[in-house]
Design a protein around this motif. Structure first.
Motif, short mmCIF file in Angstrom:
data_model
loop_
_atom_site.label_atom_id
_atom_site.label_comp_id
_atom_site.label_asym_id
_atom_site.label_seq_id
_atom_site.Cartn_x
_atom_site.Cartn_y
_atom_site.Cartn_z
N ALA A 325 0.94 -1.24 0.02
CA ALA A 325 0.03 0.06 0.06
C ALA A 325 0.83 1.31 0.14
CB ALA A 325 -0.97 -0.03 0.89
N PRO A 326 0.40 2.20 -0.64
CA PRO A 326 1.26 3.67 -0.57
C PRO A 326 2.01 4.02 0.60
CG PRO A 326 -0.76 3.90 -1.98
CD PRO A 326 -0.79 2.55 -1.11
N ARG A 327 3.20 4.30 0.84
CA ARG A 327 3.86 4.90 1.64
C ARG A 327 3.67 6.42 1.82
NH1 ARG A 327 7.32 1.76 -0.90
NH2 ARG A 327 8.05 -0.18 0.04
N TYR A 328 3.61 7.06 3.03
CA TYR A 328 3.38 8.45 3.01
C TYR A 328 4.44 9.16 4.15
CZ TYR A 328 1.18 6.74 6.83
OH TYR A 328 1.06 6.14 8.38
N ALA A 329 4.30 10.44 3.91
CA ALA A 329 5.04 11.27 5.01
C ALA A 329 4.21 12.59 5.00
CB ALA A 329 6.44 11.45 4.48
N PHE A 330 3.79 13.26 6.25
CA PHE A 330 3.29 14.43 6.49
C PHE A 330 4.35 15.40 6.07
CE2 PHE A 330 0.49 11.60 8.55
CZ PHE A 330 -0.72 11.86 8.07
N ALA A 331 3.87 16.40 5.59
CA ALA A 331 4.77 17.69 5.40
C ALA A 331 3.95 18.96 5.45
CB ALA A 331 5.65 17.63 4.08
N GLU A 332 4.67 20.15 5.49
CA GLU A 332 3.98 21.65 5.27
C GLU A 332 4.21 22.07 4.03
OE1 GLU A 332 2.50 23.70 9.23
OE2 GLU A 332 4.44 22.74 9.67
N LEU A 333 3.39 22.46 3.09
CA LEU A 333 3.36 22.94 1.88
C LEU A 333 3.24 24.24 1.62
CD1 LEU A 333 3.74 22.14 -1.19
CD2 LEU A 333 1.39 22.28 -1.46
N PHE A 334 4.37 25.14 0.91
CA PHE A 334 4.34 26.32 0.25
C PHE A 334 4.31 26.50 -1.26
CE2 PHE A 334 5.91 26.60 4.75
CZ PHE A 334 5.56 27.77 5.41
N ILE A 335 3.47 27.35 -1.68
CA ILE A 335 3.64 27.55 -3.09
C ILE A 335 3.47 28.93 -3.46
CG2 ILE A 335 2.29 27.09 -5.28
CD1 ILE A 335 0.82 24.73 -4.26
N ASN A 336 4.86 29.40 -4.07
CA ASN A 336 5.21 30.66 -4.33
C ASN A 336 4.96 31.72 -2.99
OD1 ASN A 336 5.22 30.30 -6.97
ND2 ASN A 336 3.01 30.56 -7.36
N GLY A 337 5.66 31.00 -1.79
CA GLY A 337 5.54 31.99 -0.63
C GLY A 337 4.48 31.82 0.26
N GLN A 338 3.45 31.22 -0.24
CA GLN A 338 2.11 31.05 0.43
C GLN A 338 1.94 29.68 1.11
OE1 GLN A 338 -1.54 31.58 -1.89
NE2 GLN A 338 -2.73 31.08 -0.12
N TYR A 339 1.63 29.84 2.44
CA TYR A 339 1.39 28.63 3.17
C TYR A 339 0.02 27.94 2.73
CZ TYR A 339 0.71 25.67 7.48
OH TYR A 339 0.70 24.40 8.21
N MET A 340 0.37 26.85 2.27
CA MET A 340 -0.91 25.81 1.84
C MET A 340 -1.45 24.75 2.91
SD MET A 340 -1.10 27.35 -0.92
CE MET A 340 -2.39 26.42 -1.87
N GLY A 341 -0.72 24.64 4.31
CA GLY A 341 -1.08 23.73 5.10
C GLY A 341 -0.31 22.52 5.17
#
Length: 710
Positions: A325-341
């Motif tokens: 089953a797919p492995r995964y890892a949690f992270a926090e995402l930024f796109i073009n300087g904007q915090y995406m969660g």
């Protein structure tokens, strides 16, 4: 009024009045002169920009079907020009005429290229945005309002991120995307206002999760085609903090990225699919966040699942049960300087030695054994002509389609399409036929029954409304390796575990394969399997094994608590950026006011679901004479549960001992003879579950139970 709205004229007028009043002949008290003087000095020493500065732009046609259009607005003469915590962007207002408002994705783009989401997928089938203003100080979020959205609303993105010390002068853009065909609209006009006491940038310094940073270089991420841009990942390891100022140390390079998903594309928090690439655009296999090297990845955006862990729970169970089953890892995402969660970086399901480990199929593999595998299919929505074939056995409401997943339809030779379609057709014909239960001529010679049983049990535990009918994978290897059709891998469980208010998704009673069939097309397989007493007995035995291991309340609650601990810090930032706790998001049957309430609900739901399954799962599981018993000779088994090996140790020295290992159905799996008092045996080839060891040593014999858990 015009004079008073201009800070410079106010300043000059105040100073003139001050000098005149000092030297005028008629009487004026000293206190009044002092007040006027102080006011003039304050305006000299401290910039006077309390009044808003508003700039208005024109509009135009909003085309449909995913076309991105930018409406520019030139801001010049902004005083002061630097946007910061004392003076900055305040509001964005617009007038839009458009049918079916939920089609629109609207962003504001700064002169420096930062894009902030104003709203996306709001208003359902309602029409228009009339005198609509986005203001961080507004009491109501735009996501909870309705068309035509007249008034002020909190945007979905953080407008304060523009007020980060950047220059406000230049070309701003209102970026509008109509994500669906069939209806165009018009932007009539729009404006942006700047002033004192602006919203502040998102309060992010560092995180205990890895950080994924994507820079699109002025491009918009679309549903199709993929755009090529840059990505960096910061991961300083367990126990260390990760800051945006740190160096990219897990990945730093190019990606090709697009929006992914079906119904989830209407959510403002988007999921993405991307490929890692080298500078020439070729696929680049890299290990991301501890997962094996590959080039195809998913950035899953937990949104409707407010625990953010339903997918993770299902995938963990899939691997616990012994399959990929797919492995995964949690992270926090930024796109073009904007915090995406908070996002979950996941492996995309595909053929790979570390994913679905089946043979590679090339376009030249068109004869003999080479033609027979490997294929990955999925029961799902189609991608147009040539991407699928249709079952000869329709569902309740229409056809059941098998989509070519890997290789995709355009990559397959016609002979390969014909082979895999014929293989599935033959299985379905046999299953539907009068001898389907025959041990030699029935369906068992065509499918890997344990994988079907495990898939069934995870879908039923989760009562997944998408299970059986959507996102349902199956695969087949080359005949020389394995000729059977396998179910899996597991995929897409964000609407499982009590998180859907339709098709009885919130109910802890009733069978999911029946409920799902009432709102979609489920293959007839599962009804037919339930008519086979052998399948039902094996299903019951497997369920009883899992109830003592991976389906136990202690195991499931422990996993949920462990993920909640991983997200303990980042969840607060996620729900600051996406303030949806306490708000209905389709299709939530339960709306908790806090993250902890969401966790408690899911735990309680799972416990109730298991109680119902305990009382209603069909069949009986005999021990076939393998009830535990022992003699004077004591046998210790450790570790128990075992992982890859187990040690058998007797209480006294023995001469010769015969060991036999059986599964729950009494099938002999291993046999070993040894001398001495201790033996370590590999069980790496056995699936997780319950087993029995029988031993004979002279006049002593016995049977003991042990568990394999991974």
């Amino acid at each position: 009024m015009l004079i008073l709205s201009n800070p410079l004229l106010v300043f000059l007028l105040s100073c003139i009045m001050y000098r005149s009043l000092i030297f005028i002949p008629f009487p004026i008290d000293l206190f009044s002169k002092l007040l006027l003087g102080i006011g003039c000095v304050l305006m000299v020493c401290f910039p006077f920009y309390t009044s808003a500065q508003t700039f208005t732009g024109t509009g135009g046609l909003i085309p449909d079907n995913g076309t991105v259009v930018d409406f520019p607005l030139n801001v010049s003469g902004l005083t002061p020009g630097t946007l910061d915590n004392s003076f900055g962007l305040l509001t964005v207002c617009m007038n839009i005429t458009h049918t079916w408002d939920a089609d629109l994705d609207v962003q504001l783009v700064s002169p420096g290229g930062m894009a902030i989401l104003l709203f996306s997928g709001v208003g359902g089938s309602g029409d228009d945005f009339l005198n609509t203003c986005l203001d961080m100080s507004a009491p109501n979020p735009i996501g909870s309002a309705g068309a035509p959205f007249t008034g002020s609303f909190r945007p979905m993105g953080m407008l304060g991120n523009f007020n980060n010390g950047s220059n406000g002068n230049g070309v701003w853009k209102l970026r509008i995307t109509d994500t669906y065909p069939a209806d165009q609209g018009n932007l009539l006009d729009w404006s942006i206002s700047f002033g004192a006491n602006p919203p502040q940038p998102f309060p992010f310094t560092d995180s205990d999760l890895p950080l994924i940073v994507i820079t699109t270089n002025g491009q918009t991420i679309l549903n199709d085609p993929r755009i090529v841009c840059d990505m960096g990942i910061i991961d300083n390891g367990p126990g260390n903090r990760n800051a945006l100022t740190d160096m990219y140390n897990n990945y730093n390079g190019r990606i090709a990225i697009e929006i992914r998903g079906s119904s989830s594309q209407s959510f403002p928090k988007k999921s993405y699919a991307f490929e890692t690439q080298n500078l020439s655009g070729a696929n680049l296999n890299v290990p991301l966040l501890g997962m094996p090297a590959e080039n195809d990845w998913i950035l899953y955006a937990p949104y409707t699942d407010k625990t953010m862990m339903r997918d993770a729970l299902a995938y963990r169970l899939g691997r616990d049960l012994g399959a990929y089953a797919p492995r995964y890892a949690f992270a926090e995402l930024f796109i073009n300087g904007q915090y995406m969660g908070v996002y979950c970086l996941e492996e995309k399901i595909k053929r790979d030695n570390n994913r679905v480990n089946i043979a590679t199929l090339t376009t030249t593999d068109t004869t003999g054994n080479e033609l027979t595998g490997g294929y990955i299919l999925k029961i799902d929505r189609t991608d147009g002509p040539g991407s699928y074939f249709t079952s000869a056995y329709p569902g309740n409401f229409g056809n059941i389609n098998f989509v070519y997943s890997d290789p995709e339809g355009h990559e397959l030779h016609p002979l390969q399409k014909n082979y895999i379609e014929t293989t599935i057709d033959h299985f379905e014909d046999v299953l539907a036929g009068p001898q389907f239960m025959h041990p030699q001529n029935g369906y068992r010679k065509l499918i890997h029954v344990p994988s079907f049983i495990d898939y069934f049990l995870v879908n039923e535990l989760s009562n997944n409304v998408d299970g059986f009918r959507l996102s349902t994978f199956l695969y087949k290897n080359k005949n020389s390796i394995d000729s059977l059709i396998h179910m899996g891998p597991l995929w897409d469980y964000n609407l499982g575990f009590g998180n859907a208010d339709y098709c009885s998704g919130a109910s802890t009673s009733g069978w999911s394969y029946i409920h799902s069939g009432n709102c979609g097309d489920v293959p007839f397989w599962w009804d037919r399997f339930m008519q086979d007493s052998t399948f039902v007995r094996e299903l019951r035995c497997r369920y009883e094994e899992l109830r003592q291991t991976f389906f136990s309340a202690s195991y499931l609650n422990g996993f949920i608590d462990s993920v909640a601990q991983v997200l303990n810090e980042s969840k607060d930032r996620n729900y600051l950026a996406w303030p949806i706790l306490g708000t209905y998001v389709w299709p939530n049957p339960f709306v908790g006011n806090t993250y902890q309430q969401e966790i408690v609900y899911m735990k309680s739901w799972i416990n109730s679901r298991l109680n119902w399954m305990d009382a209603n799962i069909p069949g009986a599981c005999p021990n076939l004479g393998l009830a535990e018993h022992s003699s004077a000779l004591y046998l210790a088994l450790f570790p128990n549960p075992a992982n890859t090996q187990i040690t058998f140790a007797f209480s006294s020295s023995t001469v010769i001992t015969d060991l036999f290992i059986y599964d729950r159905l009494g099938k002999l799996l291993k046999q070993q003879q040894f001398s001495g008092s201790q033996l370590t045996l590999s069980v790496e080839d056995l699936s997780p579950g319950i087993y029995f060891v029988q031993w004979n040593s002279g006049s002593n014999q016995g049977v003991q139970k042990f568990v394999i858990s991974r």
